[in-house]
Design a protein around this motif. Sequence first.
Motif, short mmCIF file in Angstrom:
data_model
loop_
_atom_site.label_atom_id
_atom_site.label_comp_id
_atom_site.label_asym_id
_atom_site.label_seq_id
_atom_site.Cartn_x
_atom_site.Cartn_y
_atom_site.Cartn_z
N GLY A 8 -31.71 19.22 5.96
CA GLY A 8 -31.14 19.82 4.64
C GLY A 8 -31.72 19.11 3.60
N VAL A 9 -31.06 19.71 2.27
CA VAL A 9 -31.43 18.80 1.24
C VAL A 9 -30.57 17.48 1.11
N MET A 10 -31.59 16.50 0.99
CA MET A 10 -31.00 15.00 0.89
C MET A 10 -30.59 14.84 -0.54
N LEU A 11 -29.24 15.22 -0.90
CA LEU A 11 -28.59 15.06 -2.06
C LEU A 11 -28.87 13.91 -2.72
N PRO A 12 -28.95 12.68 -2.17
CA PRO A 12 -29.03 11.41 -3.10
C PRO A 12 -30.35 11.53 -3.98
N ASN A 13 -31.18 12.32 -3.25
CA ASN A 13 -32.78 12.49 -4.07
C ASN A 13 -32.74 13.42 -5.12
N HIS A 14 -31.53 13.95 -5.51
CA HIS A 14 -31.67 15.29 -6.32
C HIS A 14 -30.23 15.29 -7.32
N VAL A 15 -30.48 15.86 -8.51
CA VAL A 15 -29.52 15.97 -9.37
C VAL A 15 -28.81 17.22 -9.08
N PRO A 16 -27.25 17.10 -8.65
CA PRO A 16 -26.66 18.06 -8.16
C PRO A 16 -26.81 19.71 -8.95
N HIS A 21 -19.22 11.61 -4.56
CA HIS A 21 -19.26 11.74 -6.07
C HIS A 21 -20.14 12.90 -6.24
N GLU A 22 -21.38 12.76 -5.91
CA GLU A 22 -22.47 13.54 -5.84
C GLU A 22 -22.17 15.16 -5.31
N PHE A 23 -21.64 15.05 -4.07
CA PHE A 23 -21.35 16.14 -3.24
C PHE A 23 -20.01 16.80 -4.23
N ALA A 24 -19.02 16.10 -4.53
CA ALA A 24 -18.05 16.81 -5.40
C ALA A 24 -18.49 17.49 -6.59
#
Length: 330
Positions: free
Chosen positions: A78-86, A132-135
């Motif tokens: 998937g997209v590794m969210l910690p590497n990206h701005v939501p 927090h990033e996912f929210a």
Amino acid sequence: MTLPPLSIQDLAPISQGYSTQDALARTLDLARLGDEMGFSRLWYAEHHGMASIASSAPEILIANAAANTSRIRVGAGGVMLPNHVPLRVVETYRTLNGLFPDRIDLGIGRAGGSDGLTLRALRSTGGEDFPHEFAELLAFERGGFPDDHPLSRVKVVPGEIDLAPIWLLGSSGASAQMAGQYGIGYAFASHFSPTPAGPAFEAYRSAFRPSDQFEKPHAILCVAVICAPTDEEAKHLSKSMELTWLSLRSNNPQKIAPPEAADAHPWTEAERAFVESQSNLWIVGSPETVKAKIEEKLAETAADEVMISTTIHDYDKRLESYRLLKQVWG
């Protein structure tokens, strides 16, 4: 037992004797095979800094595959969210969903998918602030910011396009309850995680609350498979995986080696023990053998879908592995 649908995970593996451009071109061969043979979806995983993997930019591979197929769902796994701005993730996957309506998936992972130095270069948060990033990502899509929140005034574009369905990825069960509470899909990475998937699936289903995207829970079990006409040939092909995992363990990733390289490797006792423990996660054999072993995992999890991850040095043998399994699966 009624067998669930089969799907594909592609890491865009790079084999010795081939260029990275060759590996990227061969992703379309697998995409077209999946489309023609009736696989449900095709996901590209995000990894960085690994010589054996070319899928550092899943969104580009997704667009390329979707443009060259007609039916199969294509997404990030998937997209590794910690590497990206939501916000950027929402914009990207709304755009893809606009270009290829009802064919795009957005899988989200909570890890960085690389070594510490590479994650630093990516400005990754490392996953410490993932909830927090996912929210925040969901708030941009669902309008969940309070009125007095400064980000509530941000206009998300492209507008009038929904975000692709969201899936939360897990390898230990930690994300299962979160996925259920948010009413999204859940995928468990049994292809590299020794943690039993059953408890995670149970936690996901127990916590599930229906949403606009998912009326009921949908859990995907991802497994590592090497399938060949005979058990003996499949075992031979799996030797490439032995050296691949050994190089990852030593923090020195290499291109996928041919099976013969494993025969020539001067194995130490510790290396052999490590590879044997890791190979317990792989499902290796003839179509009938592989099908039976996957059915055992289904009995433990009641997964709604099975996603296959296959790493073989020979690209044609890799395609054959998927073809043979799909033929016996029905």
